[in-house]
Design a protein around this motif. Structure first.
Motif, PDB file in Angstrom:
ATOM      1  N   TYR A  12       0.808  -1.225   0.000  1.00 17.25           N
ATOM      2  CA  TYR A  12       0.000   0.000   0.000  1.00 17.25           C
ATOM      3  C   TYR A  12       0.838   1.271   0.000  1.00 17.25           C
ATOM      4  O   TYR A  12       0.301   2.361   0.143  1.00 17.25           O
ATOM      5  N   LYS A  13       2.139   1.154  -0.193  1.00 11.80           N
ATOM      6  CA  LYS A  13       3.005   2.336  -0.166  1.00 11.80           C
ATOM      7  C   LYS A  13       2.563   3.398  -1.172  1.00 11.80           C
ATOM      8  O   LYS A  13       2.587   4.572  -0.867  1.00 11.80           O
ATOM      9  N   SER A  14       2.155   2.983  -2.364  1.00 11.22           N
ATOM     10  CA  SER A  14       1.764   3.965  -3.375  1.00 11.22           C
ATOM     11  C   SER A  14       0.515   4.749  -2.958  1.00 11.22           C
ATOM     12  O   SER A  14       0.304   5.875  -3.403  1.00 11.22           O
ATOM     13  N   GLN A  16      -0.083   5.926  -0.040  1.00  8.09           N
ATOM     14  CA  GLN A  16       0.248   6.951   0.953  1.00  8.09           C
ATOM     15  C   GLN A  16       0.291   8.343   0.329  1.00  8.09           C
ATOM     16  O   GLN A  16       0.016   9.322   0.992  1.00  8.09           O
ATOM     17  N   GLU A  17       0.620   8.410  -0.942  1.00  7.06           N
ATOM     18  CA  GLU A  17       0.695   9.691  -1.641  1.00  7.06           C
ATOM     19  C   GLU A  17      -0.569  10.000  -2.443  1.00  7.06           C
ATOM     20  O   GLU A  17      -0.674  11.044  -3.060  1.00  7.06           O
ATOM     21  N   ALA A  18      -1.512   9.076  -2.461  1.00  4.16           N
ATOM     22  CA  ALA A  18      -2.717   9.245  -3.283  1.00  4.16           C
ATOM     23  C   ALA A  18      -3.644  10.305  -2.699  1.00  4.16           C
ATOM     24  O   ALA A  18      -3.787  10.438  -1.487  1.00  4.16           O
ATOM     25  N   ASP A  19      -4.261  11.028  -3.579  1.00  2.06           N
ATOM     26  CA  ASP A  19      -5.276  12.015  -3.221  1.00  2.06           C
ATOM     27  C   ASP A  19      -6.589  11.263  -3.000  1.00  2.06           C
ATOM     28  O   ASP A  19      -6.828  10.225  -3.600  1.00  2.06           O
ATOM     29  N   ASP A  22      -8.330  10.302  -6.101  1.00  2.66           N
ATOM     30  CA  ASP A  22      -7.746   9.148  -6.799  1.00  2.66           C
ATOM     31  C   ASP A  22      -8.319   7.845  -6.244  1.00  2.66           C
ATOM     32  O   ASP A  22      -8.654   6.930  -6.997  1.00  2.66           O
TER      33      ASP A  22
END
Length: 64
Positions: A12-14, A16-19, A22
């Motif tokens: 789920y690292k990606s 963490q930066e998601a709006d 998104d």
């Protein structure tokens, strides 16, 4: 195809930066009812445009 381990924080690292929009879009586009409505709406639209009613029904409304 790499295996996805839903229990692993690394998977789920990606996100963490998601709006939030998104994430909302990902949920909506995977919804089978939305997919059916979209296909039906596009097939019946003479210009292939998304109608305001469709946008309201699915909460796809953007401020100008």
């Amino acid at each position: 195809m790499p295996a996805f381990d839903w229990r692993s924080p690394e998977s789920y690292k990606s996100l963490q930066e998601a709006d939030i929009t998104d994430i909302a879009w990902e949920c909506l586009r995977r919804n089978a009812d939305y997919q059916r409505d979209y296909q039906a709406m596009i097939a019946s639209s003479p210009d292939g445009q998304v109608t305001p009613e469709f946008r309201r029904r699915w909460g796809i409304c953007f401020r100008s």
